[in-house]
Scaffold this motif. Structure first.
Motif, PDB file in Angstrom:
ATOM      1  N   ASN A   1      -2.768   2.421   7.403  1.00  0.00           N
ATOM      2  CA  ASN A   1      -1.429   1.779   6.729  1.00  0.00           C
ATOM      3  C   ASN A   1      -1.413   1.882   4.980  1.00  0.00           C
ATOM      4  OD1 ASN A   1      -0.399  -0.460   5.108  1.00  0.00           O
ATOM      5  ND2 ASN A   1       0.913  -0.513   7.040  1.00  0.00           N
ATOM      6  N   LYS A   2      -1.371   2.808   3.995  1.00  0.00           N
ATOM      7  CA  LYS A   2      -2.384   3.266   2.506  1.00  0.00           C
ATOM      8  C   LYS A   2      -2.677   1.924   1.784  1.00  0.00           C
ATOM      9  CE  LYS A   2      -0.400   7.687   2.710  1.00  0.00           C
ATOM     10  NZ  LYS A   2       0.928   7.499   3.893  1.00  0.00           N
ATOM     11  N   TYR A   3      -1.680   0.653   1.277  1.00  0.00           N
ATOM     12  CA  TYR A   3      -1.489  -0.046   0.731  1.00  0.00           C
ATOM     13  C   TYR A   3      -2.632  -1.018   2.314  1.00  0.00           C
ATOM     14  CZ  TYR A   3      -0.335  -4.617  -1.095  1.00  0.00           C
ATOM     15  OH  TYR A   3      -0.613  -5.527  -1.364  1.00  0.00           O
TER      16      TYR A   3
ATOM     17  N   SER B   1      -1.466  -1.106  -7.138  1.00  0.00           N
ATOM     18  CA  SER B   1       0.341  -0.565  -5.773  1.00  0.00           C
ATOM     19  C   SER B   1       0.949  -1.906  -5.579  1.00  0.00           C
ATOM     20  CB  SER B   1      -0.162   0.540  -5.390  1.00  0.00           C
ATOM     21  OG  SER B   1      -0.917  -1.095  -4.471  1.00  0.00           O
TER      22      SER B   1
ATOM     23  N   ARG C   1       3.591  -2.591  -2.285  1.00  0.00           N
ATOM     24  CA  ARG C   1       4.705  -2.123  -1.191  1.00  0.00           C
ATOM     25  C   ARG C   1       5.651  -2.839  -0.483  1.00  0.00           C
ATOM     26  NH1 ARG C   1       2.305  -5.963   4.012  1.00  0.00           N
ATOM     27  NH2 ARG C   1       2.512  -4.593   5.923  1.00  0.00           N
TER      28      ARG C   1
ATOM     29  N   ASN D   1       4.515   4.543   3.213  1.00  0.00           N
ATOM     30  CA  ASN D   1       3.130   3.790   3.523  1.00  0.00           C
ATOM     31  C   ASN D   1       2.238   3.722   4.804  1.00  0.00           C
ATOM     32  OD1 ASN D   1       1.506   1.791   2.601  1.00  0.00           O
ATOM     33  ND2 ASN D   1       1.931   0.131   3.990  1.00  0.00           N
ATOM     34  N   ASP D   2       3.167   4.286   6.506  1.00  0.00           N
ATOM     35  CA  ASP D   2       2.657   4.227   6.867  1.00  0.00           C
ATOM     36  C   ASP D   2       2.871   5.648   7.783  1.00  0.00           C
ATOM     37  OD1 ASP D   2       5.601   3.626   6.746  1.00  0.00           O
ATOM     38  OD2 ASP D   2       5.438   2.443   8.693  1.00  0.00           O
TER      39      ASP D   2
ATOM     40  N   GLU E   1       7.623   1.456   6.402  1.00  0.00           N
ATOM     41  CA  GLU E   1       7.229   0.598   4.633  1.00  0.00           C
ATOM     42  C   GLU E   1       7.066   1.984   3.941  1.00  0.00           C
ATOM     43  OE1 GLU E   1       3.439  -1.441   5.631  1.00  0.00           O
ATOM     44  OE2 GLU E   1       3.753  -2.599   7.267  1.00  0.00           O
TER      45      GLU E   1
ATOM     46  N   ILE F   1       5.066   2.287  -0.683  1.00  0.00           N
ATOM     47  CA  ILE F   1       3.554   2.605  -0.973  1.00  0.00           C
ATOM     48  C   ILE F   1       4.549   2.758  -2.473  1.00  0.00           C
ATOM     49  CG2 ILE F   1       2.210   4.119  -0.334  1.00  0.00           C
ATOM     50  CD1 ILE F   1       0.252   2.200  -1.913  1.00  0.00           C
TER      51      ILE F   1
ATOM     52  N   GLU G   1       2.278   3.471  -6.065  1.00  0.00           N
ATOM     53  CA  GLU G   1       0.985   3.519  -6.507  1.00  0.00           C
ATOM     54  C   GLU G   1       1.084   3.197  -8.129  1.00  0.00           C
ATOM     55  OE1 GLU G   1      -2.436   4.823  -3.467  1.00  0.00           O
ATOM     56  OE2 GLU G   1      -1.339   5.967  -4.252  1.00  0.00           O
TER      57      GLU G   1
END
Length: 322
Positions: free
Chosen positions: A115-117, A133, A135, A160-161, A190, A192, A194
């Motif tokens: 989960n990057k965020y 960022s 989400r 994001n995922d 999700e 994200i 940025e």
């Protein structure tokens, strides 16, 4: 000899890329020390793929298979899935329950970094520099004007995922934002968004064992594409310079930070962290890859060669470290 499952495939758009990584790992693992098998996973269908083209179903009860009436159980799993279920912690949980050692980080680190965020907010709270960022969650209203007010333009929109390259768009005009969000949602639940940061893109691999830690030479990524997209990564539209054309002091700082983050997230095996270096020379973390690409031309094999290491020795160290 130990039976090694090189686990590839998965349920994301990066399925084919994962198969290429599996081929790379198959060649990198010492055939004189280990019995190597490529195992592919796709939507619940798990098979061992033999060199002669035959394939055999995996018994998920104990991660084994039958060949000519003989049961073969695996002693170790080298995970090369990019995306679900090999990079988000799910497959690691399965192997934990069976007490089968594996190459990558565990459940918590996998779920966090996938989960990057959430991962970047966690590292930001510890003082690491990340891009600003936003989400977005599936089936929630999206206020594009508010997003642009917060982040400005350009921005990067990506799942994001999900994996690394699919569903990613660089947005330079407000009218592009909504279609880019829809594209990203086609790859995950999700999204994200940025803030764009101008600078030099670099990536640093590392690994640790019980007795040593190795920060690999840094690679500089140069492409004429809008960004380091799928074509740049896999269709040769990029120049990859190892070691990167940055100062020794900056190289050392990025390598030390990469090793620090390795411990903070509880990583295992080989990871790769991507950064952007803006004009102020203070690196901004972009993304952590806990199952980095392992094709013959991927960053990690390049960096291992540049370090003067034998990749078969590195693979053996990873396997024997569990």
């Amino acid at each position: 000899m130990k039976n090694i499952a090189i686990v590839a495939g998965g349920d994301s758009s990066e399925y084919e890329v994962s198969l290429k990584s599996a081929e790379g790992v198959y060649g990198f693992i010492d055939e004189n020390r280990y019995n190597r098998y490529i195992v592919t996973l796709r939507n619940g269908d798990w098979k061992v793929n033999m060199p002669d083209g035959a394939n055999y179903d995996i018994d998920k009860n104990d991660f084994s298979f039958l060949i000519n009436g003989r049961k073969i159980k695996f002693d170790y799993a080298y995970i090369t899935i990019h995306g679900r279920p090999g990079e988000d912690g799910r497959l690691q949980g399965y192997f934990d329950m069976l007490n089968i050692p594996y190459s990558s980080c565990g459940v918590l680190a996998g779920a966090l970094t996938f989960n990057k965020y959430i991962n970047n907010q966690f590292l930001k709270s510890l003082g690491y520099r990340v891009a600003d960022s936003v989400r977005l969650l599936e089936n929630r209203p999206v206020d594009t004007g508010d997003i642009i007010d917060k982040l400005g333009l350009p921005v990067f929109v990506k799942p994001n995922d999900g994996g690394s390259s699919f569903g990613v768009t660089k947005v330079t005009e407000a009218s592009q934002l909504k279609p880019a969000v829809e594209k990203a949602f086609s790859e995950g639940r999700e999204v994200i968004i940025e803030r764009f940061i101008e600078g030099t893109e670099i990536t640093c691999g590392c690994y640790k064992t019980r007795t040593k830690q190795i920060a690999l030479p840094i690679t500089e990524v140069v492409t004429d594409n809008e960004f380091f997209d799928f074509d740049a990564k896999y269709n040769g539209q990029v120049e990859e310079i190892t070691p990167a054309r940055i100062s020794g002091e900056l190289t050392d700082r990025i390598q030390r930070q990469t090793l620090e983050i390795y411990d903070i997230i509880g990583a295992h095996g080989i990871i790769r962290i991507d950064y952007i270096i803006p004009a102020d020379n203070h690196p901004v973390l972009l993304e952590i890859n806990t199952n980095p690409g392992m094709t013959t031309t991927s960053f990690i094999p390049q960096q291992i060669r540049a370090a003067g290491l034998d990749i078969k020795d590195v693979m053996s160290e990873i396997i024997e470290n569990r």
